[in-house]
Design a protein around this motif. Structure first.
Motif, PDB file in Angstrom:
ATOM      1  N   VAL A  69      45.446 113.774  95.998  1.00 49.37           N
ATOM      2  CA  VAL A  69      46.027 113.741  94.653  1.00 49.37           C
ATOM      3  C   VAL A  69      44.987 113.287  93.635  1.00 49.37           C
ATOM      4  O   VAL A  69      44.846 113.875  92.556  1.00 49.37           O
ATOM      5  CB  VAL A  69      47.260 112.809  94.622  1.00 49.37           C
ATOM      6  CG1 VAL A  69      47.801 112.699  93.207  1.00 49.37           C
ATOM      7  CG2 VAL A  69      48.335 113.329  95.560  1.00 49.37           C
ATOM      8  N   ASN A 120      46.694 110.848 101.699  1.00 46.68           N
ATOM      9  CA  ASN A 120      47.207 111.808 100.726  1.00 46.68           C
ATOM     10  C   ASN A 120      46.852 111.425  99.294  1.00 46.68           C
ATOM     11  O   ASN A 120      46.744 112.284  98.417  1.00 46.68           O
ATOM     12  CB  ASN A 120      48.723 111.949 100.864  1.00 46.68           C
ATOM     13  CG  ASN A 120      49.125 112.676 102.136  1.00 46.68           C
ATOM     14  OD1 ASN A 120      48.388 113.526 102.629  1.00 46.68           O
ATOM     15  ND2 ASN A 120      50.278 112.336 102.690  1.00 46.68           N
ATOM     16  N   VAL A 121      46.649 110.136  99.071  1.00 47.40           N
ATOM     17  CA  VAL A 121      46.257 109.685  97.742  1.00 47.40           C
ATOM     18  C   VAL A 121      44.896 110.267  97.364  1.00 47.40           C
ATOM     19  O   VAL A 121      44.642 110.598  96.207  1.00 47.40           O
ATOM     20  CB  VAL A 121      46.215 108.144  97.674  1.00 47.40           C
ATOM     21  CG1 VAL A 121      45.698 107.657  96.334  1.00 47.40           C
ATOM     22  CG2 VAL A 121      47.603 107.580  97.926  1.00 47.40           C
ATOM     23  N   PHE A 165      43.374 115.372  90.457  1.00 43.18           N
ATOM     24  CA  PHE A 165      43.420 114.805  89.116  1.00 43.18           C
ATOM     25  C   PHE A 165      42.023 114.743  88.505  1.00 43.18           C
ATOM     26  O   PHE A 165      41.821 115.083  87.337  1.00 43.18           O
ATOM     27  CB  PHE A 165      44.039 113.404  89.173  1.00 43.18           C
ATOM     28  CG  PHE A 165      44.438 112.858  87.832  1.00 43.18           C
ATOM     29  CD1 PHE A 165      45.506 113.401  87.137  1.00 43.18           C
ATOM     30  CD2 PHE A 165      43.740 111.792  87.272  1.00 43.18           C
ATOM     31  CE1 PHE A 165      45.879 112.885  85.902  1.00 43.18           C
ATOM     32  CE2 PHE A 165      44.101 111.271  86.047  1.00 43.18           C
ATOM     33  CZ  PHE A 165      45.180 111.828  85.354  1.00 43.18           C
ATOM     34  N   ILE A 215      44.879 106.787  89.627  1.00 41.36           N
ATOM     35  CA  ILE A 215      45.791 106.925  90.768  1.00 41.36           C
ATOM     36  C   ILE A 215      45.490 105.932  91.890  1.00 41.36           C
ATOM     37  O   ILE A 215      46.403 105.231  92.359  1.00 41.36           O
ATOM     38  CB  ILE A 215      45.791 108.373  91.281  1.00 41.36           C
ATOM     39  CG1 ILE A 215      46.445 109.285  90.232  1.00 41.36           C
ATOM     40  CG2 ILE A 215      46.519 108.474  92.626  1.00 41.36           C
ATOM     41  CD1 ILE A 215      46.391 110.753  90.578  1.00 41.36           C
ATOM     42  N   GLN A 272      40.258 116.920  99.179  1.00 38.12           N
ATOM     43  CA  GLN A 272      39.888 116.087  98.038  1.00 38.12           C
ATOM     44  C   GLN A 272      38.417 116.285  97.684  1.00 38.12           C
ATOM     45  O   GLN A 272      38.052 116.425  96.509  1.00 38.12           O
ATOM     46  CB  GLN A 272      40.152 114.615  98.360  1.00 38.12           C
ATOM     47  CG  GLN A 272      39.841 113.671  97.205  1.00 38.12           C
ATOM     48  CD  GLN A 272      38.582 112.865  97.424  1.00 38.12           C
ATOM     49  OE1 GLN A 272      38.049 112.832  98.530  1.00 38.12           O
ATOM     50  NE2 GLN A 272      38.103 112.242  96.383  1.00 38.12           N
ATOM     51  N   ARG A 296      48.007 102.922  93.030  1.00 35.57           N
ATOM     52  CA  ARG A 296      48.524 102.976  94.402  1.00 35.57           C
ATOM     53  C   ARG A 296      48.200 101.697  95.167  1.00 35.57           C
ATOM     54  O   ARG A 296      49.037 101.180  95.924  1.00 35.57           O
ATOM     55  CB  ARG A 296      47.911 104.180  95.130  1.00 35.57           C
ATOM     56  CG  ARG A 296      48.381 104.364  96.568  1.00 35.57           C
ATOM     57  CD  ARG A 296      49.846 104.707  96.640  1.00 35.57           C
ATOM     58  NE  ARG A 296      50.235 105.084  97.993  1.00 35.57           N
ATOM     59  CZ  ARG A 296      51.456 105.466  98.328  1.00 35.57           C
ATOM     60  NH1 ARG A 296      52.415 105.530  97.412  1.00 35.57           N
ATOM     61  NH2 ARG A 296      51.727 105.807  99.572  1.00 35.57           N
TER      62      ARG A 296
END
Length: 454
Positions: A399, A395-396, A403, A438, A255, A442
């Motif tokens: 992602v 994992n967020v 993004f 996101i 990330q 979440r």
């Protein structure tokens, strides 16, 4: 009182007390440490820009995103591991923690060697890929090969600092940064002004300071006795621990790298506008690296706070901490934005000479007027992300990083041809706004509550 309680008297036990108080008491030394850490780059930039000129400043700045990508792969791994450490510490599972750290150190050393080799061998090709002008290329390659080739010091500091912070000690990393920053200033002045070593001197000063900060943190860890007893940690390779480390560390590392890769592409667009814009961009990045540290420190404190409280299964306390922190951060960021806007010309004159670099200062002032008021967006994005990360929902982060990177590339590529440098300036806050979507969604889905390790 238990042994665990006795040890934490010198640290911050984030499972007790008013959430906002413990978060900010932990974040304050973390903030000071981050500021001193960023002081490395600020001092390098100021001395290079003032003593060697705008071209040398642009050359050093052109290496920033490549260095950050190499460093953040390792720092992201350490940050991901801190999630596991904080939850194990909160649950008082010390034997598993020592075994995990032995495997982590083994992985970190191996990764450092690989990253160093890549940085040295690919320095020139990567800078050419970023469209660095020929007159700046040699200086950029020299700086990059030194800092990347000796990145082990930075890796060890981030690893040792992450372990200390996860167990509630944010003071030792601060002390390490104070000592090493002072060392960095002295060596910068000596190497650049005294020995006339140019950008190589700035690089060597930074590397030496990083090894010093690593040494301070490692010595403190070595001094710790029961229940942690870091001195009893031995290099090892446990498959289960390695899988757990990679599961939590890689998404955070990737990330961070995704954001940096987006920055590298934006740097390529910046470079296409020439050395005036490159110098402005570099100076603003250095200023931003300091002013954004309030957001970074509080949100990182939230990650540790979340990890320790998830170890105790106290989810209500986690939610309260996020609410209180966000309210405080919004007020702080508004004040910070006004201060940056009002002093933007003065801040830029620290790095660039108004008599010779007026064009770069003018462009940088425009950029700072945009960046300052985007800090509230950054506060929201980082706060939600770090609560999710502390809970183990890593994992967020990956992602969200993808993004945000995609948004930054899209906005810079679409806006720059029509708005010129303003398109680049606007791309950063717009990508941050996109990056909020996101983690916020979440968080309110409540799926993260099921991700705790313990």
């Amino acid at each position: 009182m238990s042994i665990h309680g006795q040890v934490l008297r010198s640290n911050v036990d984030m499972t007790q007390g008013r959430p906002l108080n413990v978060i900010f008491s932990f974040a304050l030394p973390l903030l000071m440490g981050n500021l001193f850490n960023q002081l490395y780059n600020v001092v390098d930039t100021a001395i290079v820009g003032r003593a060697l000129g705008a071209d040398a400043l642009a050359a050093v700045g052109s290496t920033g995103n490549i260095n950050a990508c190499l460093f953040l792969l390792l720092a992201g791994l350490a940050t991901g591991v801190s999630v596991i450490v904080s939850q194990y510490w909160g649950a008082e599972r010390y034997d598993e923690l020592r075994r995990l750290l032995g495997t982590f150190l083994m992985l970190l050393l191996a990764a450092s060697v690989v990253m160093s080799l890549l940085g040295v061998l690919l320095a020139e090709p990567m800078l050419r890929l970023l469209q660095v002008p020929e007159n700046l290329l040699d200086a950029g390659v020299t700086y990059l090969r030194i800092t990347a080739g000796l990145l082990l010091g930075n890796a060890l500091y981030n690893a040792a600092g992450a372990v200390l912070r996860s167990t509630g000690d944010s003071r030792t990393p601060l002390a390490a940064m104070v000592v090493s920053s002072l060392c960095n200033i002295v060596l910068d002045l000596w190497f650049i002004l005294g020995l006339h070593m140019g950008v190589a001197g700035a690089a060597l000063a930074t590397v030496a300071a990083q090894f010093l900060s690593a040494g301070v943190c490692l010595c403190e860890l070595w001094r710790q006795k029961q229940p942690f007893a870091f001195a009893s940690v031995r290099l090892c390779f446990n498959k289960v621990d390695a899988a757990l480390i990679l599961r939590f560390g890689l998404p955070t590392a990737l990330q961070s790298c995704m954001i940096t890769l987006g920055g590298m592409t934006v740097q390529g667009i910046v470079n296409s506008f020439g050395s005036v814009t490159m110098a402005a961009y570099t100076a603003v990045q250095r200023i931003d690296s300091l002013t954004i540290q309030v957001v970074v420190s509080v949100s990182n404190a939230l990650a540790i706070y979340t990890g320790q409280n998830m170890g105790k299964h106290d989810i209500d306390r986690v939610c309260q901490g996020l609410r209180d922190s966000l309210k405080a951060l919004c007020v702080i960021c508004l004040v910070l934005a006004v201060a940056v806007f009002a002093s933007r010309w003065l801040l830029l004159s620290i790095f660039l000479d108004p008599a010779t670099d007026a064009a770069s200062i003018a462009q940088g002032a425009d950029f700072l007027s945009v960046m300052g008021f985007a800090y509230i967006i950054a506060a929201v994005m980082n706060s939600y992300l770090n609560v999710l990360r502390g809970a183990g929902d890593v994992n967020v982060s990956l992602v969200a990083g993808l993004f945000e990177m995609g948004a930054r590339l899209a906005f810079a590529s679409l806006l720059a041809p029509h708005l010129g440098v303003w398109g680049i300036w606007l791309a950063t806050p717009l990508s941050w706004a996109s990056g909020c979507i996101i983690p916020v969604v979440r968080y309110y889905s409540k799926e993260w509550m099921k991700r705790t390790l313990i």
